[in-house]
Design an enzyme around this catalytic site. Structure first.
Site, PDB file in Angstrom:
ATOM      1  N   PHE A 237       2.708   4.097   2.549  1.00  0.00           N
ATOM      2  CA  PHE A 237       2.647   5.427   3.170  1.00  0.00           C
ATOM      3  C   PHE A 237       1.594   5.573   4.254  1.00  0.00           C
ATOM      4  CE2 PHE A 237       4.189   5.882  -1.246  1.00  0.00           C
ATOM      5  CZ  PHE A 237       5.514   6.065  -0.916  1.00  0.00           C
ATOM      6  N   ILE A 462       7.830  -0.561   1.139  1.00  0.00           N
ATOM      7  CA  ILE A 462       6.609   0.110   0.662  1.00  0.00           C
ATOM      8  C   ILE A 462       6.887   0.949  -0.586  1.00  0.00           C
ATOM      9  CG2 ILE A 462       5.560   0.081   2.933  1.00  0.00           C
ATOM     10  CD1 ILE A 462       6.166   3.056   3.224  1.00  0.00           C
ATOM     11  N   THR A 464       9.975   2.495  -0.726  1.00  0.00           N
ATOM     12  CA  THR A 464      10.958   3.463  -0.247  1.00  0.00           C
ATOM     13  C   THR A 464      12.396   3.035  -0.512  1.00  0.00           C
ATOM     14  OG1 THR A 464      10.585   2.369   1.849  1.00  0.00           O
ATOM     15  CG2 THR A 464       9.542   4.496   1.557  1.00  0.00           C
ATOM     16  N   PRO A 627      21.968   7.992  -0.738  1.00  0.00           N
ATOM     17  CA  PRO A 627      21.546   9.334  -1.171  1.00  0.00           C
ATOM     18  C   PRO A 627      20.662   9.316  -2.420  1.00  0.00           C
ATOM     19  CG  PRO A 627      23.887   9.301  -0.652  1.00  0.00           C
ATOM     20  CD  PRO A 627      23.426   7.873  -0.621  1.00  0.00           C
ATOM     21  N   THR A 629      18.227   6.840  -3.390  1.00  0.00           N
ATOM     22  CA  THR A 629      16.838   6.545  -3.032  1.00  0.00           C
ATOM     23  C   THR A 629      16.344   7.555  -1.991  1.00  0.00           C
ATOM     24  OG1 THR A 629      17.649   4.895  -1.466  1.00  0.00           O
ATOM     25  CG2 THR A 629      16.885   4.081  -3.597  1.00  0.00           C
ATOM     26  N   GLU A 700       9.354  10.402   5.889  1.00  0.00           N
ATOM     27  CA  GLU A 700       8.292  11.242   6.430  1.00  0.00           C
ATOM     28  C   GLU A 700       8.729  12.688   6.630  1.00  0.00           C
ATOM     29  OE1 GLU A 700       5.229   8.660   8.774  1.00  0.00           O
ATOM     30  OE2 GLU A 700       7.228   7.967   9.215  1.00  0.00           O
TER      31      GLU A 700
HETATM   32 MO1  MOS Z   1       3.874   5.780   7.433  1.00  0.00          MO
HETATM   33  S1  MOS Z   1       2.278   7.048   7.724  1.00  0.00           S
HETATM   34  O1  MOS Z   1       4.204   5.293   9.041  1.00  0.00           O
HETATM   35  O2  MOS Z   1       3.495   4.478   6.480  1.00  0.00           O
END
Ligand code: MOS
Length: 734
Positions: A237, A462, A464, A627, A629, A700
């Protein structure tokens, strides 16, 4: 034919994660592993006069204590410490480089020992004498000295003059506290000594190739001598976009001892890395009586360090989101004796749009307009900064669907008018906006004759869901079952990828997969044509598709050759292709995602305790690849938005110049008991312009606007406007 793109799909790495099979940077091990511990500076500014490591060195099991005095050679040029995503201006921090202290908590020594316990104990025995220098860590006393380092978007018209004459005006200052990253996984690096000077570094990073390039420069090593791996992350993040100092120290330790070294930062030390900088935001909105905007002025003053100018776009969203002939932005930085801030989920927008959306709420009240109605009157169908259309913008639909799901029409606009027993009830809303970015990325596909494909790219996941969407897109493009696709990522030896950030990964990697899969299809067609009596002998590349394990004619689906047959006949047991997808978007369109957030709070009238009982987030972000995740992404962002609104705040003791609440007992984040009903709606937003698959990126956008919707709901419940975050119960005292 199986459709994977757009189908709710469980994480392909889910099993590995919940069973513990997924290994994180601080979990890799090898025989004879050495453990590191960091000693931190206790002053915010000055110089180390003397550093005494004798007692630490006497501890059983301690192998060495490295400081700026005795460390092996590292690059001296400040430019060697630049990375792909660090601030353009300034000189990056160089760990253990010299005796200069730039911030409290700065690493000043690295203890290396046979056990972690010995390393930590010995670290407590390192004694330091300093020459202290004057410092300031307070944004409010430094605000008048804040500097403009780069001009934000160019102004439109004359906002100051128009604002002064506007029929209805709202002007106020908002404040967002410094927030720190608190992912579950601590920052960690394990540097495995491979012999002959070669290293494999398991690092908690959002960009393995960024870290590899950086380490090569810092230690004057060759690309082949250092491999950086980040197969899994317990939350990135933004904190893991830049190489962090523990990676440098782990490598320094490994090179010194010629042994493998693991360095895991403590939770307290996590607060010595980047953070969302505290920001003062001034909004001035001038409107006509009809509820359209004439002037928007947005000024921000944010924290940066003394050594780097970290700055993100806080202000220009205000002139982009709403129709206004006049707009003016100013962004200033206050240089303080603190570490350099870092990106954190939708950096700039999360803070700037918070202020804008609270200001719009206040303007709606001044105009006696429903807040949704005000936003519809100010709706912008074109991006006014570039005077270009959006590739797509389904924000109206977000307002409509969100309001409907929330039951917004039942809202009594009068503050303090809605109740539930002893609790005041407040309903508030806000808009969110973020960018739909795309970057150059390369993908390699290896298809084997047994109908299995490996798809590889150096991006990170990450948390996500990158593993999963890569598998989905590859399975669909190669016509294979999801289980027949293996994804490799987070390895610097894989095909080129930028850092995983900015919500650009899904669009970037997906189109690289599409392009590379087309190369594989081309090779399969060549092989299929060579087969005796080939049903595809006359087919062109565009005529065929891969589905159900077969190369199939699109028009006559009975004309097909299985992948296995084509490869066997051609005498191939593998097809390997790699290609790079560049992004050819130009300035003739604006590319953005949008959202509308509706929040309900219930506030104990006597105690001021705030509960966020309901949130509806309606998101327009192009095509949603997954949809399931995707829902998790937005839900997680809403939780973070609740944290921003009500809980999160890093407190600095300005007498000592150090952060005080550096642990998750005193730095509050939402826990399960704080989270109630969260509904996520994905609004249909077909987009053939943004990119071929219509992917805008997610993640984001989910946090932008959430804190404003909650702050607006708190006002509606209490008739008290709190403009500085977090809204703690003491601020609701009447
Ligand atoms: Mo995000 S703030 O681009 O990991």
């Amino acid at each position: 034919m199986t459709i994977y793109i757009g189908t709710p799909t469980s994480r392909v790495d889910g099993h590995a994660k919940v069973t513990g099979a997924a290994k994180y940077a601080g979990e890799f091990s090898t025989e004879g592993l050495v453990y590191g511990a960091v000693v931190e500076a206790t002053i915010p500014s000055g110089r180390i006069l003397r550093i005494d490591t004798a007692d630490a060195l006497r501890v059983d099991g301690v192998l060495d204590v490295l400081t700026h005095k005795n460390r092996p050679r590292m690059a001296s040029a400040k430019s060697a410490y630049k990375d792909d995503v660090g601030p353009e201006k300034g000189a990056p921090f160089r760990p253990l480089y010299d005796g200069k202290i730039l911030f409290s908590g700065q690493p000043i020594a690295l203890v290396l020992a046979e056990t972690w316990e010995a390393a930590r104990f010995a670290a407590s025995l390192v004694r330091v004498e300093y020459r202290k220098a004057a410092f300031n860590t307070d944004l409010f006393t430094a605000r008048d000295k804040a500097v403009v380092i780069k001009k934000p978007e160019k102004p439109r018209g004359n906002a100051e003059k128009t604002f002064a004459k506007a029929a209805v005006r709202h002007e106020a200052e908002y404040f967002i506290s410094t927030e720190h990253h608190n992912p579950m996984e601590l920052f960690a690096s394990t540097a495995i000594w491979e012999g002959g000077g070669k290293l494999t570094v398991y690092d908690k990073t959002q960009g393995v190739q960024n870290v590899q390039r950086y380490l090569c420069k810092v230690f004057n090593m060759k690309k082949d001598d250092i491999r950086v791996m980040s197969p899994f992350m317990g939350g990135g993040f933004g904190a893991g976009l830049r190489p962090q100092y523990q990676a440098v120290l782990a490598v320094l330790g490994a090179r010194t001892l010629k042994r493998s070294v693991r360095l895991v930062l403590t939770r307290q030390q996590m607060y010595t890395l980047g953070y969302r900088p505290a920001t003062i935001e001034r909004l001035a909105l001038g409107a006509t009586e009809k509820g359209t905007l004439d002037a928007v002025i947005h000024e921000a003053i944010a924290i940066t360090s003394q050594y780097e100018d970290f700055s993100r776009n806080d202000t220009a969203w205000s002139g982009q989101l709403y129709q206004s002939p006049n707009a003016h932005y100013v962004h200033r930085l206050a240089r303080l004796d603190l570490p350099t801030p870092s990106d954190m989920r939708a950096p700039g927008a999360t803070t700037g749009v918070y202020a804008l959306e609270c200001a719009m709420d206040e303007l709606a009240i001044a105009l006696k307009l429903d807040p949704v109605e005000l936003r519809l009157r100010c709706y912008s169908d074109r991006d006014q900064d570039g005077d270009v259309p959006f590739t797509s913008k389904a924000l109206r639909e977000c307002y409509r669907r969100g309001a409907e799901a929330f039951g917004w029409h039942k809202r009594n606009p009068e503050p303090r008018s809605m109740r539930d027993g002893s609790e005041l009830v407040g309903w508030g809303m806000a808009t969110g906006i973020w960018e739909a970015l795309q970057m150059e990325a390369a993908v390699r596909i290896v298809l084997t004759a047994n109908g299995h494909a490996e798809v590889a790219c150096a991006f990170s996941d990450i948390g996500t869901g990158t593993y999963t969407i890569m598998a989905q897109v590859a399975a669909e493009m190669l016509g294979l079952p999801l289980e027949a696709v293996t994804v490799r990522l987070g390895d610097s030896t894989l095909p080129h990828a930028p850092v995983e950030g900015g919500s650009w990964t899904a669009a970037s990697v997906s189109h690289a997969i599409v392009k590379t899969a087309a190369e594989v299809r081309k090779e399969l067609l060549r092989l299929a044509k060579k087969m005796p009596n080939s049903p595809l002998s006359a087919a062109k590349l565009d005529d065929v598709t891969l589905m159900d394990g077969k190369l199939t004619h699109k028009m006559e689906t009975n004309r097909a050759v299985s992948i296995t047959d084509a490869m066997r006949h051609g005498g191939l047991d593998r097809i390997e292709r790699e290609s790079t997808n560049t992004f050819d978007g130009d300035d003739s369109y604006a590319r953005n995602t949008h959202s509308a957030i509706f929040a309900e709070v219930k506030i104990d009238e006597e105690l001021g305790v705030i509960r966020v009982t309901r949130v509806v987030s309606a998101v327009a972000a192009g095509r949603i690849l997954n949809p399931k995740t995707g829902h998790s992404q937005v839900m997680g962002s809403v939780v973070w938005g609740i944290g921003m609104a009500l809980h999160e705040e890093t407190l600095v003791d300005h007498t000592f110049g150090r952060m005080m609440n550096v642990n998750i007992a005193e730095y509050h984040v939402p826990v399960n008991a704080d989270i109630h009903d969260i509904e996520v709606i994905f609004v249909d937003e077909p987009d053939t312009i943004v990119n071929p698959l219509g992917i805008k990126g997610l993640g984001e956008i989910g946090i932008v606007g959430v804190a404003a919707a909650i702050a607006n709901a708190v006002y509606h419940a209490t008739d008290k406007r709190v403009r500085d975050l977090p809204i703690t119960l003491d601020k609701l005292q009447r």
